[in-house]
Design a protein around this motif. Structure first.
Motif, PDB file in Angstrom:
ATOM      1  N   VAL A  35       0.958  -1.076  -0.213  1.00 41.44           N
ATOM      2  CA  VAL A  35      -0.060   0.064  -0.038  1.00 41.44           C
ATOM      3  C   VAL A  35       0.805   1.343   0.121  1.00 41.44           C
ATOM      4  CG1 VAL A  35      -1.591   1.640   1.213  1.00 41.44           C
ATOM      5  CG2 VAL A  35      -1.890  -1.196   1.065  1.00 41.44           C
ATOM      6  N   THR A  36       1.912   1.199   0.924  1.00 37.69           N
ATOM      7  CA  THR A  36       2.921   2.228   0.842  1.00 37.69           C
ATOM      8  C   THR A  36       3.519   2.595  -0.393  1.00 37.69           C
ATOM      9  OG1 THR A  36       3.322   1.907   3.163  1.00 37.69           O
ATOM     10  CG2 THR A  36       4.852   3.455   2.123  1.00 37.69           C
ATOM     11  N   ALA A  37       4.044   1.550  -1.034  1.00 42.30           N
ATOM     12  CA  ALA A  37       4.788   1.522  -2.388  1.00 42.30           C
ATOM     13  C   ALA A  37       3.766   2.131  -3.542  1.00 42.30           C
ATOM     14  CB  ALA A  37       5.412   0.233  -2.563  1.00 42.30           C
ATOM     15  N   LEU A  38       2.677   1.485  -3.496  1.00 44.20           N
ATOM     16  CA  LEU A  38       1.939   1.944  -4.542  1.00 44.20           C
ATOM     17  C   LEU A  38       1.454   3.550  -4.374  1.00 44.20           C
ATOM     18  CD1 LEU A  38      -0.630  -1.251  -4.487  1.00 44.20           C
ATOM     19  CD2 LEU A  38       0.869  -0.437  -6.395  1.00 44.20           C
ATOM     20  N   THR A 102       2.178  -4.614 -14.332  1.00 41.60           N
ATOM     21  CA  THR A 102       2.946  -3.270 -14.231  1.00 41.60           C
ATOM     22  C   THR A 102       2.154  -2.451 -12.838  1.00 41.60           C
ATOM     23  OG1 THR A 102       1.345  -2.217 -15.970  1.00 41.60           O
ATOM     24  CG2 THR A 102       3.363  -2.989 -16.597  1.00 41.60           C
ATOM     25  N   PHE A 103       1.152  -2.767 -12.706  1.00 45.04           N
ATOM     26  CA  PHE A 103       0.439  -2.003 -11.478  1.00 45.04           C
ATOM     27  C   PHE A 103       1.362  -2.166 -10.270  1.00 45.04           C
ATOM     28  CE2 PHE A 103      -2.635  -1.271  -8.144  1.00 45.04           C
ATOM     29  CZ  PHE A 103      -2.777  -0.077  -8.009  1.00 45.04           C
ATOM     30  N   THR A 104       1.439  -3.623  -9.926  1.00 44.15           N
ATOM     31  CA  THR A 104       2.272  -3.867  -8.724  1.00 44.15           C
ATOM     32  C   THR A 104       3.526  -4.420  -8.903  1.00 44.15           C
ATOM     33  OG1 THR A 104       1.374  -6.493  -9.134  1.00 44.15           O
ATOM     34  CG2 THR A 104       0.118  -5.011  -7.700  1.00 44.15           C
ATOM     35  N   LEU A 110       8.031  -3.169  -6.861  1.00 40.88           N
ATOM     36  CA  LEU A 110       8.149  -1.838  -6.835  1.00 40.88           C
ATOM     37  C   LEU A 110       9.470  -1.359  -6.499  1.00 40.88           C
ATOM     38  CD1 LEU A 110       4.412  -0.828  -6.158  1.00 40.88           C
ATOM     39  CD2 LEU A 110       5.417  -1.031  -8.515  1.00 40.88           C
ATOM     40  N   THR A 111      10.053  -0.340  -7.094  1.00 43.95           N
ATOM     41  CA  THR A 111      11.181   0.204  -6.523  1.00 43.95           C
ATOM     42  C   THR A 111      11.534   1.764  -6.893  1.00 43.95           C
ATOM     43  OG1 THR A 111      13.706  -0.277  -6.219  1.00 43.95           O
ATOM     44  CG2 THR A 111      12.709  -0.367  -8.476  1.00 43.95           C
ATOM     45  N   GLY A 112      12.332   2.445  -6.291  1.00 40.29           N
ATOM     46  CA  GLY A 112      12.549   3.806  -6.688  1.00 40.29           C
ATOM     47  C   GLY A 112      11.836   4.772  -6.386  1.00 40.29           C
ATOM     48  N   PHE A 113      10.768   4.652  -5.484  1.00 40.82           N
ATOM     49  CA  PHE A 113       9.696   5.644  -5.046  1.00 40.82           C
ATOM     50  C   PHE A 113      10.342   6.405  -3.833  1.00 40.82           C
ATOM     51  CE2 PHE A 113       8.710   1.314  -3.518  1.00 40.82           C
ATOM     52  CZ  PHE A 113       8.757   1.339  -1.985  1.00 40.82           C
ATOM     53  N   GLU A 114       9.830   7.571  -3.822  1.00 41.83           N
ATOM     54  CA  GLU A 114      10.519   8.541  -2.969  1.00 41.83           C
ATOM     55  C   GLU A 114       9.703   8.002  -1.373  1.00 41.83           C
ATOM     56  OE1 GLU A 114      10.746  13.435  -1.802  1.00 41.83           O
ATOM     57  OE2 GLU A 114       9.662  12.693  -3.637  1.00 41.83           O
ATOM     58  N   THR A 115      10.427   8.274  -0.268  1.00 41.99           N
ATOM     59  CA  THR A 115       9.881   7.888   0.740  1.00 41.99           C
ATOM     60  C   THR A 115      10.227   8.997   2.155  1.00 41.99           C
ATOM     61  OG1 THR A 115      11.870   6.529   1.571  1.00 41.99           O
ATOM     62  CG2 THR A 115      10.084   5.411   0.197  1.00 41.99           C
ATOM     63  N   VAL A 116      10.103   8.531   3.328  1.00 47.28           N
ATOM     64  CA  VAL A 116      10.591   9.564   4.198  1.00 47.28           C
ATOM     65  C   VAL A 116      11.874   9.813   4.431  1.00 47.28           C
ATOM     66  CG1 VAL A 116      10.425   9.723   6.694  1.00 47.28           C
ATOM     67  CG2 VAL A 116       8.367   8.603   5.694  1.00 47.28           C
ATOM     68  N   PRO A 117      12.439  11.004   4.269  1.00 45.94           N
ATOM     69  CA  PRO A 117      13.545  11.599   3.796  1.00 45.94           C
ATOM     70  C   PRO A 117      14.303  11.177   5.268  1.00 45.94           C
ATOM     71  CG  PRO A 117      12.419  13.369   4.056  1.00 45.94           C
ATOM     72  CD  PRO A 117      11.396  12.327   4.049  1.00 45.94           C
ATOM     73  N   LEU A 118      14.843  10.034   5.688  1.00 40.80           N
ATOM     74  CA  LEU A 118      15.642   9.970   6.739  1.00 40.80           C
ATOM     75  C   LEU A 118      16.816   9.424   6.496  1.00 40.80           C
ATOM     76  CD1 LEU A 118      13.048   9.011   9.536  1.00 40.80           C
ATOM     77  CD2 LEU A 118      13.959  11.095   9.348  1.00 40.80           C
ATOM     78  N   SER A 119      18.101   9.348   7.432  1.00 42.25           N
ATOM     79  CA  SER A 119      19.354   8.840   7.138  1.00 42.25           C
ATOM     80  C   SER A 119      19.101   7.223   7.916  1.00 42.25           C
ATOM     81  CB  SER A 119      20.385   9.603   7.891  1.00 42.25           C
ATOM     82  OG  SER A 119      20.244   9.621   9.218  1.00 42.25           O
ATOM     83  N   MET A 194      12.801   1.334   0.259  1.00 40.48           N
ATOM     84  CA  MET A 194      12.423   1.891  -1.056  1.00 40.48           C
ATOM     85  C   MET A 194      12.197   0.699  -1.989  1.00 40.48           C
ATOM     86  SD  MET A 194      14.382   5.451  -1.304  1.00 40.48           S
ATOM     87  CE  MET A 194      15.802   4.840  -0.770  1.00 40.48           C
ATOM     88  N   VAL A 195      11.904  -0.782  -1.765  1.00 38.16           N
ATOM     89  CA  VAL A 195      11.869  -1.637  -2.541  1.00 38.16           C
ATOM     90  C   VAL A 195      10.815  -2.595  -1.959  1.00 38.16           C
ATOM     91  CG1 VAL A 195      12.716  -3.711  -3.682  1.00 38.16           C
ATOM     92  CG2 VAL A 195      14.379  -1.608  -3.284  1.00 38.16           C
ATOM     93  N   VAL A 196       9.771  -3.081  -2.814  1.00 34.67           N
ATOM     94  CA  VAL A 196       8.846  -4.070  -2.146  1.00 34.67           C
ATOM     95  C   VAL A 196       8.822  -5.122  -3.473  1.00 34.67           C
ATOM     96  CG1 VAL A 196       7.551  -2.683  -0.798  1.00 34.67           C
ATOM     97  CG2 VAL A 196       6.940  -3.015  -3.195  1.00 34.67           C
ATOM     98  N   ALA A 197       8.764  -6.346  -3.124  1.00 35.83           N
ATOM     99  CA  ALA A 197       8.482  -7.448  -4.145  1.00 35.83           C
ATOM    100  C   ALA A 197       7.752  -8.418  -3.502  1.00 35.83           C
ATOM    101  CB  ALA A 197      10.003  -8.109  -4.394  1.00 35.83           C
ATOM    102  N   PRO A 198       7.190  -9.453  -4.418  1.00 32.79           N
ATOM    103  CA  PRO A 198       6.149 -10.301  -3.929  1.00 32.79           C
ATOM    104  C   PRO A 198       6.899 -11.223  -2.936  1.00 32.79           C
ATOM    105  CG  PRO A 198       5.833 -10.174  -6.260  1.00 32.79           C
ATOM    106  CD  PRO A 198       7.243  -9.358  -5.718  1.00 32.79           C
TER     107      PRO A 198
END
Length: 207
Positions: A35-38, A102-104, A110-119, A194-198
């Motif tokens: 849900v987060t990645a989508l 391609t949706f999931t 899914l990869t490369g999406f922007e997330t919470v910018p923390l170190s 920043m990566v989710v896979a089945p």
């Protein structure tokens, strides 16, 4: 490791205290992560969307858990039956993710999406704080009178029913709470990696 530890802790409550061997926590973990990645992939990232992803992920996981609880914890169902139902759940969810195209991201995820910018260090403290809070809450719960009911159900469910306890409802409520914990862990996982896979929904991880 600490994200995975929170999943292990939820399994410990279900299996170690309640006596329900579950293989389905990976599906709830994947619900929070996907849900987060989508949302981040197709709607972009913002603090509001991050919060929405957390809430929706928990809602999806709890909805799935509600269906499983309805099938697995009806009056008279054995613990083996519940285990079989939770064994099927990761397989079904994985197939749904594969069939999403391609949706999931299908098998690639899914990869490369922007997330919470923390170190990495900041994530260490955030996830560490989450695990300490969760572990403390679980420790207090399992040692409370309500927590002792879990052990009583595990040891002799029939006698608990004779005493007037609705053991099916207790099992379902605990199962739903643990599903929510899994979804929160999935949200943290997606934001950090920043990566989710089945595979995160799969039978192997669930086992």
């Amino acid at each position: 490791s600490m994200i995975y530890a929170s999943i292990a802790l939820s399994v410990d409550i279900l299996w170690g205290y309640l006596g329900v061997l579950t293989f389905g926590q990976s599906a709830f973990f994947a619900a929070g992560a996907y849900v987060t990645a989508l949302i981040f992939t197709y709607q972009g990232f913002s603090a509001e969307l991050a919060f929405a992803a957390l809430v929706i992920g928990i809602a999806v996981a709890v909805a799935m858990a509600g269906l499983v609880a309805f099938l697995a914890f009806w009056h008279g169902a054995t613990d083996l039956y519940a285990s079989v139902i939770t064994l099927v759940l990761p397989i079904v969810v994985t197939q749904l993710l594969f069939s999403g195209g391609t949706f999931t991201g299908s098998s690639s995820g899914l990869t490369g999406f922007e997330t919470v910018p923390l170190s990495i260090e900041a994530w260490f403290w955030v996830v560490g704080a989450w695990l300490v809070i969760l572990t403390s809450a679980a420790w207090l719960y399992t040692r409370s009178d309500a927590g002792q009911l879990l052990v009583a159900i595990r040891e002799n469910e029939q006698r608990c029913q004779y005493l007037g306890l609705n053991t099916s409802r207790i099992k379902a409520v605990v199962f739903l709470i643990c599903a929510g914990i899994g979804a929160i862990a999935g949200w943290l996982y997606a934001n950090y990696t920043m990566v989710v896979a089945p595979e995160i929904a799969g039978f192997v991880f669930g086992t």
